[in-house]
Design a protein around this motif. Structure first.
Motif, PDB file in Angstrom:
ATOM      1  N   ASN A  18       0.827  -1.217   0.000  1.00  0.00           N
ATOM      2  CA  ASN A  18       0.000   0.000   0.000  1.00  0.00           C
ATOM      3  C   ASN A  18       0.859   1.264   0.000  1.00  0.00           C
ATOM      4  O   ASN A  18       0.528   2.243  -0.672  1.00  0.00           O
ATOM      5  N   TYR A  19       1.955   1.246   0.753  1.00  0.00           N
ATOM      6  CA  TYR A  19       2.861   2.394   0.788  1.00  0.00           C
ATOM      7  C   TYR A  19       3.490   2.629  -0.587  1.00  0.00           C
ATOM      8  O   TYR A  19       3.500   3.748  -1.093  1.00  0.00           O
ATOM      9  N   ARG A  20       4.000   1.569  -1.193  1.00  0.00           N
ATOM     10  CA  ARG A  20       4.637   1.706  -2.511  1.00  0.00           C
ATOM     11  C   ARG A  20       3.616   2.118  -3.568  1.00  0.00           C
ATOM     12  O   ARG A  20       3.933   2.873  -4.487  1.00  0.00           O
ATOM     13  N   LYS A  21       2.388   1.636  -3.435  1.00  0.00           N
ATOM     14  CA  LYS A  21       1.328   1.993  -4.387  1.00  0.00           C
ATOM     15  C   LYS A  21       1.032   3.489  -4.316  1.00  0.00           C
ATOM     16  O   LYS A  21       0.812   4.137  -5.342  1.00  0.00           O
ATOM     17  N   LYS A  22       1.052   4.056  -3.101  1.00  0.00           N
ATOM     18  CA  LYS A  22       0.826   5.492  -2.947  1.00  0.00           C
ATOM     19  C   LYS A  22       1.977   6.306  -3.534  1.00  0.00           C
ATOM     20  O   LYS A  22       1.763   7.368  -4.105  1.00  0.00           O
ATOM     21  N   CYS A  23       3.195   5.805  -3.366  1.00  0.00           N
ATOM     22  CA  CYS A  23       4.382   6.526  -3.841  1.00  0.00           C
ATOM     23  C   CYS A  23       4.605   6.384  -5.341  1.00  0.00           C
ATOM     24  O   CYS A  23       5.052   7.320  -5.993  1.00  0.00           O
ATOM     25  N   ASP A  24       4.346   5.194  -5.865  1.00  0.00           N
ATOM     26  CA  ASP A  24       4.631   4.900  -7.267  1.00  0.00           C
ATOM     27  C   ASP A  24       3.364   4.403  -7.947  1.00  0.00           C
ATOM     28  O   ASP A  24       2.884   3.314  -7.640  1.00  0.00           O
ATOM     29  N   ALA A  25       2.858   5.178  -8.895  1.00  0.00           N
ATOM     30  CA  ALA A  25       1.615   4.813  -9.575  1.00  0.00           C
ATOM     31  C   ALA A  25       1.747   3.499 -10.353  1.00  0.00           C
ATOM     32  O   ALA A  25       0.780   2.770 -10.513  1.00  0.00           O
ATOM     33  N   TYR A  26       2.942   3.175 -10.810  1.00  0.00           N
ATOM     34  CA  TYR A  26       3.150   1.958 -11.601  1.00  0.00           C
ATOM     35  C   TYR A  26       3.220   0.698 -10.747  1.00  0.00           C
ATOM     36  O   TYR A  26       3.161  -0.409 -11.269  1.00  0.00           O
ATOM     37  N   PHE A  27       3.337   0.840  -9.432  1.00  0.00           N
ATOM     38  CA  PHE A  27       3.517  -0.316  -8.560  1.00  0.00           C
ATOM     39  C   PHE A  27       2.221  -1.108  -8.464  1.00  0.00           C
ATOM     40  O   PHE A  27       1.160  -0.554  -8.167  1.00  0.00           O
ATOM     41  N   SER A  28       2.292  -2.397  -8.729  1.00  0.00           N
ATOM     42  CA  SER A  28       1.103  -3.249  -8.704  1.00  0.00           C
ATOM     43  C   SER A  28       1.520  -4.676  -8.360  1.00  0.00           C
ATOM     44  O   SER A  28       2.710  -4.989  -8.288  1.00  0.00           O
ATOM     45  N   TYR A  29       0.526  -5.537  -8.180  1.00  0.00           N
ATOM     46  CA  TYR A  29       0.823  -6.954  -7.938  1.00  0.00           C
ATOM     47  C   TYR A  29       1.597  -7.529  -9.125  1.00  0.00           C
ATOM     48  O   TYR A  29       2.532  -8.304  -8.958  1.00  0.00           O
ATOM     49  N   ARG A  30       1.193  -7.137 -10.307  1.00  0.00           N
ATOM     50  CA  ARG A  30       1.856  -7.648 -11.513  1.00  0.00           C
ATOM     51  C   ARG A  30       3.315  -7.191 -11.568  1.00  0.00           C
ATOM     52  O   ARG A  30       4.211  -7.987 -11.854  1.00  0.00           O
ATOM     53  N   PHE A  31       3.556  -5.906 -11.255  1.00  0.00           N
ATOM     54  CA  PHE A  31       4.925  -5.383 -11.274  1.00  0.00           C
ATOM     55  C   PHE A  31       5.790  -6.126 -10.254  1.00  0.00           C
ATOM     56  O   PHE A  31       6.883  -6.598 -10.572  1.00  0.00           O
ATOM     57  N   LEU A  32       5.283  -6.232  -9.018  1.00  0.00           N
ATOM     58  CA  LEU A  32       6.038  -6.902  -7.963  1.00  0.00           C
ATOM     59  C   LEU A  32       6.261  -8.379  -8.299  1.00  0.00           C
ATOM     60  O   LEU A  32       7.357  -8.906  -8.108  1.00  0.00           O
ATOM     61  N   SER A  33       5.225  -9.028  -8.811  1.00  0.00           N
ATOM     62  CA  SER A  33       5.354 -10.453  -9.126  1.00  0.00           C
ATOM     63  C   SER A  33       6.381 -10.697 -10.239  1.00  0.00           C
ATOM     64  O   SER A  33       7.083 -11.700 -10.225  1.00  0.00           O
ATOM     65  N   GLN A  34       6.485  -9.772 -11.190  1.00  0.00           N
ATOM     66  CA  GLN A  34       7.503  -9.903 -12.233  1.00  0.00           C
ATOM     67  C   GLN A  34       8.906  -9.739 -11.651  1.00  0.00           C
ATOM     68  O   GLN A  34       9.834 -10.437 -12.056  1.00  0.00           O
ATOM     69  N   LYS A  35       9.054  -8.834 -10.698  1.00  0.00           N
ATOM     70  CA  LYS A  35      10.367  -8.590 -10.098  1.00  0.00           C
ATOM     71  C   LYS A  35      10.849  -9.772  -9.260  1.00  0.00           C
ATOM     72  O   LYS A  35      12.044 -10.028  -9.176  1.00  0.00           O
ATOM     73  N   ILE A  36       9.916 -10.466  -8.615  1.00  0.00           N
ATOM     74  CA  ILE A  36      10.326 -11.568  -7.736  1.00  0.00           C
ATOM     75  C   ILE A  36      10.012 -12.944  -8.329  1.00  0.00           C
ATOM     76  O   ILE A  36      10.205 -13.951  -7.669  1.00  0.00           O
ATOM     77  N   ASN A  37       9.497 -12.943  -9.555  1.00  0.00           N
ATOM     78  CA  ASN A  37       9.240 -14.191 -10.282  1.00  0.00           C
ATOM     79  C   ASN A  37       8.231 -15.100  -9.559  1.00  0.00           C
ATOM     80  O   ASN A  37       8.535 -16.234  -9.197  1.00  0.00           O
ATOM     81  N   ILE A  38       7.032 -14.549  -9.359  1.00  0.00           N
ATOM     82  CA  ILE A  38       5.949 -15.292  -8.711  1.00  0.00           C
ATOM     83  C   ILE A  38       4.636 -14.918  -9.410  1.00  0.00           C
ATOM     84  O   ILE A  38       4.512 -13.830  -9.965  1.00  0.00           O
ATOM     85  N   ASP A  39       3.672 -15.801  -9.401  1.00  0.00           N
ATOM     86  CA  ASP A  39       2.383 -15.544 -10.024  1.00  0.00           C
ATOM     87  C   ASP A  39       1.658 -14.400  -9.303  1.00  0.00           C
ATOM     88  O   ASP A  39       1.592 -14.399  -8.064  1.00  0.00           O
ATOM     89  N   PRO A  40       1.082 -13.411 -10.029  1.00  0.00           N
ATOM     90  CA  PRO A  40       0.397 -12.281  -9.375  1.00  0.00           C
ATOM     91  C   PRO A  40      -0.781 -12.710  -8.500  1.00  0.00           C
ATOM     92  O   PRO A  40      -1.011 -12.135  -7.433  1.00  0.00           O
ATOM     93  N   GLY A  41      -1.526 -13.721  -8.919  1.00  0.00           N
ATOM     94  CA  GLY A  41      -2.647 -14.207  -8.114  1.00  0.00           C
ATOM     95  C   GLY A  41      -2.174 -14.825  -6.804  1.00  0.00           C
ATOM     96  O   GLY A  41      -2.777 -14.621  -5.749  1.00  0.00           O
ATOM     97  N   LEU A  42      -1.085 -15.569  -6.881  1.00  0.00           N
ATOM     98  CA  LEU A  42      -0.499 -16.167  -5.688  1.00  0.00           C
ATOM     99  C   LEU A  42       0.025 -15.078  -4.746  1.00  0.00           C
ATOM    100  O   LEU A  42      -0.180 -15.148  -3.526  1.00  0.00           O
ATOM    101  N   LEU A  43       0.660 -14.080  -5.314  1.00  0.00           N
ATOM    102  CA  LEU A  43       1.162 -12.958  -4.508  1.00  0.00           C
ATOM    103  C   LEU A  43       0.020 -12.248  -3.793  1.00  0.00           C
ATOM    104  O   LEU A  43       0.131 -11.917  -2.613  1.00  0.00           O
ATOM    105  N   ASN A  44      -1.083 -12.049  -4.487  1.00  0.00           N
ATOM    106  CA  ASN A  44      -2.264 -11.430  -3.887  1.00  0.00           C
ATOM    107  C   ASN A  44      -2.764 -12.255  -2.705  1.00  0.00           C
ATOM    108  O   ASN A  44      -3.083 -11.713  -1.636  1.00  0.00           O
ATOM    109  N   LYS A  45      -2.817 -13.562  -2.864  1.00  0.00           N
ATOM    110  CA  LYS A  45      -3.266 -14.441  -1.773  1.00  0.00           C
ATOM    111  C   LYS A  45      -2.301 -14.394  -0.587  1.00  0.00           C
ATOM    112  O   LYS A  45      -2.723 -14.427   0.561  1.00  0.00           O
TER     113      LYS A  45
END
Length: 140
Positions: A18-45
């Motif tokens: 939530n903090y990164r989302k407020k600071c960076d408009a591009y920050f999302s589950y998809r962005f984070l999941s690509q950086k750490i190599n994990i499925d976005p749905g799994l990351l959300n869970k």
């Protein structure tokens, strides 16, 4: 955000996201999941507390979120603590977490020490500030 204020890694991840989302408009589950190599749905869970991080993904998130080895190690301990099943394992991991927390004590200077030495004396500043709020501003 101070990782050492948390005892639940999923709560930390939610606040971090939530903090990164407020600071960076591009920050999302998809962005984070690509950086750490994990499925976005799994990351959300994981972030929402429905699943735990697997051991292979812990370091990916730790490397992305933290720069110091101390923070990364604390995060790993948080995950172990959250995933612990028996009371002995829970206690052991909790004790390790508490050992990592930094104390908030610091050495005071001599003048500061002398000032607080006489806190009951007449020269010690005393203030009482009271703000009274009433629904009716004309209340007496």
């Amino acid at each position: 955000m101070n990782i050492f204020n948390y005892t639940d890694y999923q709560e930390f991840l939610k606040d971090y996201f939530n903090y990164r989302k407020k600071c960076d408009a591009y920050f999302s589950y998809r962005f984070l999941s690509q950086k750490i190599n994990i499925d976005p749905g799994l990351l959300n869970k994981i972030i929402n507390g429905k699943m735990h991080l697997s051991d292979k993904n812990v370091m990916g998130i730790a490397d992305f979120c933290f720069t110091s080895e101390r923070q990364k190690t604390y995060f790993q301990l948080l995950v172990k603590y959250s995933k612990a099943k028996n009371p002995r394992e829970i206690r052991l991991n909790f004790e390790k977490l508490m050992a990592f927390k930094r104390s908030s004590f610091y050495k005071v200077k001599k003048k500061q020490y002398e000032f607080y030495q006489e806190w009951t004396g007449p020269n010690f500043p005393r203030w009482v500030v009271i703000q009274i709020q009433h629904a009716n501003p004309y209340y007496d």
